[in-house]
Design an enzyme around this catalytic site. Sequence first.
Site, PDB file in Angstrom:
ATOM      1  N   SER A 146       0.886  -1.028   0.150  1.00 35.77           N
ATOM      2  CA  SER A 146      -0.008  -0.091  -0.029  1.00 35.77           C
ATOM      3  C   SER A 146       0.885   1.227   0.071  1.00 35.77           C
ATOM      4  O   SER A 146       1.872   1.146   0.246  1.00 35.77           O
ATOM      5  CB  SER A 146      -0.925  -0.084   1.355  1.00 35.77           C
ATOM      6  OG  SER A 146      -1.478   1.343   1.383  1.00 35.77           O
ATOM      7  N   TYR A 159      -2.621  -1.183  10.420  1.00 40.59           N
ATOM      8  CA  TYR A 159      -2.567  -1.376   8.896  1.00 40.59           C
ATOM      9  C   TYR A 159      -1.309  -0.968   8.123  1.00 40.59           C
ATOM     10  O   TYR A 159      -0.624  -1.659   7.599  1.00 40.59           O
ATOM     11  CB  TYR A 159      -3.828  -0.675   8.359  1.00 40.59           C
ATOM     12  CG  TYR A 159      -3.987  -0.841   6.868  1.00 40.59           C
ATOM     13  CD1 TYR A 159      -4.320  -2.038   6.066  1.00 40.59           C
ATOM     14  CD2 TYR A 159      -3.559   0.106   5.809  1.00 40.59           C
ATOM     15  CE1 TYR A 159      -4.470  -2.266   4.873  1.00 40.59           C
ATOM     16  CE2 TYR A 159      -3.543  -0.018   4.468  1.00 40.59           C
ATOM     17  CZ  TYR A 159      -4.089  -1.077   3.960  1.00 40.59           C
ATOM     18  OH  TYR A 159      -4.264  -1.350   2.728  1.00 40.59           O
TER      19      TYR A 159
HETATM   20  P1  NAD Z   1     -11.615  -6.318  -1.149  1.00 37.75           P
HETATM   21  O1  NAD Z   1     -11.745  -6.461   0.497  1.00 37.75           O
HETATM   22  O2  NAD Z   1     -12.029  -5.707  -2.115  1.00 37.75           O
HETATM   23  O3  NAD Z   1     -10.955  -7.893  -1.380  1.00 37.75           O
HETATM   24  C1  NAD Z   1     -10.303  -8.327  -0.658  1.00 37.75           C
HETATM   25  C2  NAD Z   1     -10.306  -9.905  -0.902  1.00 37.75           C
HETATM   26  O4  NAD Z   1      -9.484 -10.544   0.228  1.00 37.75           O
HETATM   27  C3  NAD Z   1     -11.740 -10.261  -0.353  1.00 37.75           C
HETATM   28  O5  NAD Z   1     -12.301 -11.313  -1.603  1.00 37.75           O
HETATM   29  C4  NAD Z   1     -11.676 -11.080   0.843  1.00 37.75           C
HETATM   30  O6  NAD Z   1     -12.726 -12.212   0.859  1.00 37.75           O
HETATM   31  C5  NAD Z   1     -10.401 -11.667   0.820  1.00 37.75           C
HETATM   32  N1  NAD Z   1      -9.713 -11.957   2.094  1.00 37.75           N
HETATM   33  C6  NAD Z   1      -9.852 -11.370   3.164  1.00 37.75           C
HETATM   34  N2  NAD Z   1      -9.334 -11.880   4.188  1.00 37.75           N
HETATM   35  C7  NAD Z   1      -9.095 -13.020   3.731  1.00 37.75           C
HETATM   36  C8  NAD Z   1      -8.221 -14.078   4.266  1.00 37.75           C
HETATM   37  N3  NAD Z   1      -7.975 -14.434   5.527  1.00 37.75           N
HETATM   38  N4  NAD Z   1      -7.860 -15.340   3.556  1.00 37.75           N
HETATM   39  C9  NAD Z   1      -7.930 -14.970   2.240  1.00 37.75           C
HETATM   40  N5  NAD Z   1      -8.767 -14.156   1.603  1.00 37.75           N
HETATM   41  C10 NAD Z   1      -9.105 -13.185   2.394  1.00 37.75           C
HETATM   42  O7  NAD Z   1     -10.159  -5.453  -1.055  1.00 37.75           O
HETATM   43  P2  NAD Z   1      -9.124  -4.700  -2.013  1.00 37.75           P
HETATM   44  O8  NAD Z   1      -9.494  -3.304  -1.991  1.00 37.75           O
HETATM   45  O9  NAD Z   1      -9.123  -5.454  -3.168  1.00 37.75           O
HETATM   46  O10 NAD Z   1      -7.645  -4.701  -1.408  1.00 37.75           O
HETATM   47  C11 NAD Z   1      -6.961  -5.751  -1.812  1.00 37.75           C
HETATM   48  C12 NAD Z   1      -5.344  -5.535  -1.193  1.00 37.75           C
HETATM   49  O11 NAD Z   1      -5.049  -4.236  -1.682  1.00 37.75           O
HETATM   50  C13 NAD Z   1      -5.245  -5.591   0.356  1.00 37.75           C
HETATM   51  O12 NAD Z   1      -4.226  -6.014   0.626  1.00 37.75           O
HETATM   52  C14 NAD Z   1      -5.330  -3.994   0.499  1.00 37.75           C
HETATM   53  O13 NAD Z   1      -4.877  -3.726   1.990  1.00 37.75           O
HETATM   54  C15 NAD Z   1      -4.610  -3.432  -0.580  1.00 37.75           C
HETATM   55  N6  NAD Z   1      -4.775  -1.972  -0.921  1.00 37.75           N
HETATM   56  C16 NAD Z   1      -6.065  -1.806  -1.156  1.00 37.75           C
HETATM   57  C17 NAD Z   1      -6.256  -0.482  -1.477  1.00 37.75           C
HETATM   58  C18 NAD Z   1      -7.428   0.198  -1.793  1.00 37.75           C
HETATM   59  O14 NAD Z   1      -7.827   1.491  -1.604  1.00 37.75           O
HETATM   60  N7  NAD Z   1      -8.466  -0.436  -2.169  1.00 37.75           N
HETATM   61  C19 NAD Z   1      -5.198   0.400  -1.544  1.00 37.75           C
HETATM   62  C20 NAD Z   1      -3.874   0.043  -1.035  1.00 37.75           C
HETATM   63  C21 NAD Z   1      -3.808  -1.269  -0.796  1.00 37.75           C
END
Ligand code: NAD
Length: 254
Positions: A146, A159
Amino acid sequence: MPNFKVDLSGQVAVVTGAGNGIGKACAIALADSGAQVALIDISQAAMEQTQAEITSRGGSCTAYLCDVSNVAAINETYQAIVDYYGRIDIAVNSAGINIQQRGEEVTEEAWDRIMGINAKGAFFCSQAAGRIMIKQRKGKIINIGSAMSVVGYVKRSAYCASKGAVAQFTKVLAGEWAPYNVTVNTVAPTFINTPFTEPMFKDAEFKADVERRILLNRIGEVDDVTGTVLYLASDASDFVTGSIVMVDGGWTAW
Ligand code: NAD
């Protein structure tokens, strides 16, 4: 989809968190590029939707239900994937969560959950993939960190700690596994429109603050991330390892 083509035919990719958001978009983009994709998620229903979308686009994938905070479950899942496909060329670790709390309010339970999925989960998925890739003398591991791997933001101490951990272990694995031709990189997105951030942006003041900090003045979309992931999955990035690739619209540059 980004207007960026790579040919990953014949390659096997594993994507965690493939049921939603960034992981789902990466799984679809990798399948569109010709890779066979093993989906991992804790939600069977969400994975089925990703699977249906990949199949309807003519791609190929399989789905594995696994909680990435459970190391035994990770190892069983990677064994099942390698038993089925015979190899793993690309591993994208996207599963992640957040629980927003100010520092003085962070509970032990929240800290352990965030670190357990974001840091420990990504590490042990990297380890499981790395053990296979070391034997192959080839592999690309892409950890979704991130922008908060490198900067702080309110209500995100656990986080930010978890994402800083991702960027740091990525560098160590990159060094240890470089002799085996296994590259390990962190992709560091800023806020992206996904199910994860949708509830956050209902707060107009928060959304305005985020947009103000992003030089390009907009929230990112999942396909702002998939182009970088495809690049890191392809041979175009063979000389890139241990990097934190910022996909943050300039937030951390200014
Ligand atoms: P999201 O919530 O849309 O999708 C995350 C997925 O991970 C979901 O399908 C969920 O079921 C799965 N998941 C959660 N816990 C789990 C576990 N214990 N085992 C297996 N699967 C699990 O989230 P996103 O926005 O797509 O984020 C994905 C990654 O990107 C994360 O690591 C998040 O920290 C990172 N990220 C997101 C953003 C953002 O703004 N969306 C920004 C920077 C980083």
